[in-house]
Motif scaffolding. Structure first.
Motif, PDB file in Angstrom:
ATOM      1  N   GLY A  59      13.314  48.981  -9.511  1.00  0.00           N
ATOM      2  CA  GLY A  59      14.333  47.937  -9.361  1.00  0.00           C
ATOM      3  C   GLY A  59      14.125  46.568  -9.061  1.00  0.00           C
ATOM      4  N   GLY A  60      12.793  46.330  -9.179  1.00  0.00           N
ATOM      5  CA  GLY A  60      12.082  44.843  -8.663  1.00  0.00           C
ATOM      6  C   GLY A  60      11.931  43.967  -9.892  1.00  0.00           C
ATOM      7  N   LEU A  61      11.357  42.785  -9.879  1.00  0.00           N
ATOM      8  CA  LEU A  61      11.162  41.932 -10.774  1.00  0.00           C
ATOM      9  C   LEU A  61       9.683  41.799 -11.213  1.00  0.00           C
ATOM     10  CD1 LEU A  61      13.070  38.779  -9.376  1.00  0.00           C
ATOM     11  CD2 LEU A  61      13.941  40.636 -10.812  1.00  0.00           C
ATOM     12  N   ARG A  62       8.902  42.859 -10.558  1.00  0.00           N
ATOM     13  CA  ARG A  62       7.358  42.803 -11.171  1.00  0.00           C
ATOM     14  C   ARG A  62       6.751  41.619 -10.833  1.00  0.00           C
ATOM     15  NH1 ARG A  62       6.012  44.913 -16.639  1.00  0.00           N
ATOM     16  NH2 ARG A  62       6.208  43.013 -17.483  1.00  0.00           N
ATOM     17  N   LEU A  63       7.181  40.888  -9.715  1.00  0.00           N
ATOM     18  CA  LEU A  63       6.328  39.830  -9.150  1.00  0.00           C
ATOM     19  C   LEU A  63       5.530  40.456  -7.943  1.00  0.00           C
ATOM     20  CD1 LEU A  63       9.267  37.070  -9.149  1.00  0.00           C
ATOM     21  CD2 LEU A  63       7.281  37.506 -10.870  1.00  0.00           C
ATOM     22  N   TYR A  64       4.443  40.943  -8.161  1.00  0.00           N
ATOM     23  CA  TYR A  64       3.808  41.668  -7.260  1.00  0.00           C
ATOM     24  C   TYR A  64       3.339  40.989  -5.859  1.00  0.00           C
ATOM     25  CZ  TYR A  64       4.015  45.554 -10.623  1.00  0.00           C
ATOM     26  OH  TYR A  64       4.289  46.304 -11.581  1.00  0.00           O
ATOM     27  N   SER A  65       3.344  41.291  -4.652  1.00  0.00           N
ATOM     28  CA  SER A  65       2.490  40.784  -3.522  1.00  0.00           C
ATOM     29  C   SER A  65       0.905  41.114  -3.614  1.00  0.00           C
ATOM     30  CB  SER A  65       3.121  41.309  -2.623  1.00  0.00           C
ATOM     31  OG  SER A  65       2.323  41.247  -1.213  1.00  0.00           O
ATOM     32  N   VAL A  66       0.203  40.025  -3.565  1.00  0.00           N
ATOM     33  CA  VAL A  66      -1.210  40.185  -3.678  1.00  0.00           C
ATOM     34  C   VAL A  66      -1.599  40.909  -2.403  1.00  0.00           C
ATOM     35  CG1 VAL A  66      -3.411  39.013  -3.665  1.00  0.00           C
ATOM     36  CG2 VAL A  66      -1.655  38.360  -5.211  1.00  0.00           C
ATOM     37  N   VAL A  67      -1.233  40.892  -1.454  1.00  0.00           N
ATOM     38  CA  VAL A  67      -1.619  41.471  -0.299  1.00  0.00           C
ATOM     39  C   VAL A  67      -1.294  42.995  -0.257  1.00  0.00           C
ATOM     40  CG1 VAL A  67      -0.988  41.833   2.378  1.00  0.00           C
ATOM     41  CG2 VAL A  67      -0.996  39.473   1.482  1.00  0.00           C
ATOM     42  N   GLU A  68      -0.255  43.254  -1.050  1.00  0.00           N
ATOM     43  CA  GLU A  68      -0.142  44.670  -1.123  1.00  0.00           C
ATOM     44  C   GLU A  68      -1.257  45.220  -2.329  1.00  0.00           C
ATOM     45  OE1 GLU A  68       4.029  45.071  -2.178  1.00  0.00           O
ATOM     46  OE2 GLU A  68       4.727  44.922  -0.093  1.00  0.00           O
ATOM     47  N   ALA A  69      -1.337  44.510  -3.238  1.00  0.00           N
ATOM     48  CA  ALA A  69      -2.196  44.841  -4.507  1.00  0.00           C
ATOM     49  C   ALA A  69      -3.488  45.103  -3.803  1.00  0.00           C
ATOM     50  CB  ALA A  69      -2.115  43.960  -5.515  1.00  0.00           C
ATOM     51  N   SER A  70      -3.900  44.302  -3.065  1.00  0.00           N
ATOM     52  CA  SER A  70      -5.162  44.368  -2.258  1.00  0.00           C
ATOM     53  C   SER A  70      -5.513  45.647  -1.530  1.00  0.00           C
ATOM     54  CB  SER A  70      -5.629  43.411  -1.268  1.00  0.00           C
ATOM     55  OG  SER A  70      -4.643  43.443  -0.095  1.00  0.00           O
ATOM     56  N   SER A  71      -4.306  46.373  -1.163  1.00  0.00           N
ATOM     57  CA  SER A  71      -4.569  47.776  -0.467  1.00  0.00           C
ATOM     58  C   SER A  71      -4.978  48.547  -1.540  1.00  0.00           C
ATOM     59  CB  SER A  71      -3.331  48.007   0.168  1.00  0.00           C
ATOM     60  OG  SER A  71      -2.231  48.153  -0.823  1.00  0.00           O
ATOM     61  N   TYR A  72      -4.823  48.763  -2.671  1.00  0.00           N
ATOM     62  CA  TYR A  72      -5.011  49.467  -3.793  1.00  0.00           C
ATOM     63  C   TYR A  72      -5.959  49.343  -4.838  1.00  0.00           C
ATOM     64  CZ  TYR A  72      -1.240  47.875  -6.474  1.00  0.00           C
ATOM     65  OH  TYR A  72      -0.293  47.013  -7.229  1.00  0.00           O
ATOM     66  N   ASP A  73      -6.233  48.031  -4.996  1.00  0.00           N
ATOM     67  CA  ASP A  73      -7.022  47.583  -6.268  1.00  0.00           C
ATOM     68  C   ASP A  73      -8.339  47.761  -6.022  1.00  0.00           C
ATOM     69  OD1 ASP A  73      -5.083  46.515  -7.978  1.00  0.00           O
ATOM     70  OD2 ASP A  73      -5.489  44.387  -7.530  1.00  0.00           O
ATOM     71  N   PHE A  74      -9.044  47.654  -4.661  1.00  0.00           N
ATOM     72  CA  PHE A  74     -10.371  47.591  -4.591  1.00  0.00           C
ATOM     73  C   PHE A  74     -10.852  49.235  -4.730  1.00  0.00           C
ATOM     74  CE2 PHE A  74     -13.848  48.437  -1.367  1.00  0.00           C
ATOM     75  CZ  PHE A  74     -14.966  47.758  -2.117  1.00  0.00           C
ATOM     76  N   VAL A  75      -9.770  50.063  -3.936  1.00  0.00           N
ATOM     77  CA  VAL A  75     -10.153  51.350  -3.874  1.00  0.00           C
ATOM     78  C   VAL A  75     -10.203  52.171  -5.468  1.00  0.00           C
ATOM     79  CG1 VAL A  75      -9.204  53.948  -3.018  1.00  0.00           C
ATOM     80  CG2 VAL A  75      -9.045  51.659  -1.676  1.00  0.00           C
ATOM     81  N   ALA A  76      -9.046  51.572  -5.898  1.00  0.00           N
ATOM     82  CA  ALA A  76      -8.931  52.136  -7.514  1.00  0.00           C
ATOM     83  C   ALA A  76     -10.073  51.788  -8.226  1.00  0.00           C
ATOM     84  CB  ALA A  76      -7.573  51.613  -8.231  1.00  0.00           C
ATOM     85  N   SER A  77     -10.562  50.481  -8.105  1.00  0.00           N
ATOM     86  CA  SER A  77     -11.815  50.059  -8.842  1.00  0.00           C
ATOM     87  C   SER A  77     -13.155  50.903  -8.454  1.00  0.00           C
ATOM     88  CB  SER A  77     -12.089  48.595  -8.299  1.00  0.00           C
ATOM     89  OG  SER A  77     -13.273  47.890  -9.157  1.00  0.00           O
TER      90      SER A  77
END
Length: 325
Positions: A59-77
């Protein structure tokens, strides 16, 4: 730091080292969205930023918060590079065979599912806000964000129209106070302008219905399917009265199902009508409209070797199952 370097950093550096950059980027992004939507006006707060930063399917606009992205980007990488790590460290006896597929997608989905679950409590949403948020998460509700602007196909809107849509879907009032509708002089033109969606005395009331009909007809024509708009059919005439008692088919598709012609009847509804009088269920208004059309028209069509297809949709973009299949 550019956006490409920022996201590369999120995937390759531990979050603690990217914290300042992520906070700085989020602050700038939030201010830019606020300026775009309300032009420095009121009503853009934490709830609006929260909604804008959700994925489209939530239901959002897909303008992602970088703070939230940082919580999973590094772990996923790290998770996605386990095979490479095993290869590099194979002589040291280190192995890990449990590499999850699409780790970043899985982690992001888990995070946003938790956020959506907590939004109602965190922001103490009203009954209307809960209903709107549920409508925004319906399949196809946010598909307009994915449409490529093409003037020749009618896929375009003015900046005023786009800003109004964003305000409405971010639950920002469009008008300062509630006033009586200047057209019908009967109902209250609420601060969100919702009465204008279904005011029957408003010029161009059927515009939305006819627009969807025309688009659907153009799709049939472009793919080579024989169809006709606003087609009168003889079996929809009452022999006792000698005149048509039912409207002609919005679209008649020739030889659509098993060689039988299909009468497609479009119905557009506003899902928030009567909100508060009973428990709200997303899509229920469109499903009820489709069911009513079936009861009214299907038997007459079947008795005359035609197929009846209700094409029901609501103003948030929900489509009844018959419209999708």
């Amino acid at each position: 730091m550019g956006i490409a370097k920022l996201f590369f950093g999120l995937r390759t550096c531990q979050p603690v080292h990217m914290e300042d950059a992520a906070l700085f980027f989020d602050k700038g992004l939030c201010e830019a969205i606020e300026e775009l939507v309300v032009c420095g006006g009121p009503f853009f707060g934490d709830l609006q930023w929260r909604l804008a930063s959700l994925p489209i399917r939530f239901g959002g606009l897909r303008l992602y918060s970088v703070v939230e992205a940082s919580s999973y980007d590094f772990v996923a990488s790290r998770a996605q590079s386990w095979v490479l790590q095993d290869h590099i460290l194979r002589d040291g006896g280190f192995t890990n065979k449990d590499t999850p597929p699409k780790a970043q997608h899985a982690l992001a989905s888990a995070l946003f599912s938790k956020i959506v679950h907590e939004i109602e409590v965190q922001f103490d949403l009203t009954v209307r806000q809960k209903a709107v948020f549920e409508c925004l998460r319906a399949p196809h509700a946010q598909d307009f964000l994915l449409a490529i602007p093409i003037d020749g196909l009618g896929q375009h809107m003015s900046s005023v129209e786009f800003r109004t849509i964003l305000k409405y879907r971010l639950m920002i009032p469009l008008f300062p106070v509630d006033e009586v509708c200047p057209v019908c002089h009967k109902a209250c033109l609420d601060s969100f302008g919702e009465h204008a969606v279904h005011c029957r005395e408003l010029p161009g009331f059927k515009y939305r219905h006819d627009l969807v009909r025309d688009v659907l007809f153009d799709i049939f024509r472009c793919v080579g399917i024989s169809a006709k708009k606003e087609t009168p059919v003889n079996f929809l005439t009452d022999p006792l009265e000698g005149r048509s008692t039912l409207r002609p088919a919005d679209i008649l598709v020739f030889g659509w199902v098993g060689g039988k012609h299909a009468c497609v009847d479009l119905t557009g509804v506003f899902p928030l009508v009567g909100l508060g009088s009973s428990a709200f269920t997303m899509g229920q208004t469109a499903l009820k409209a489709a069911s009513g059309k079936v009861i009214k028209h299907e038997k007459a069509c079947l008795d005359n070797q035609h197929v009846f297809i209700p094409f029901a949709f609501d103003t948030f973009g929900f489509l009844a199952p018959e419209a999708v299949t």
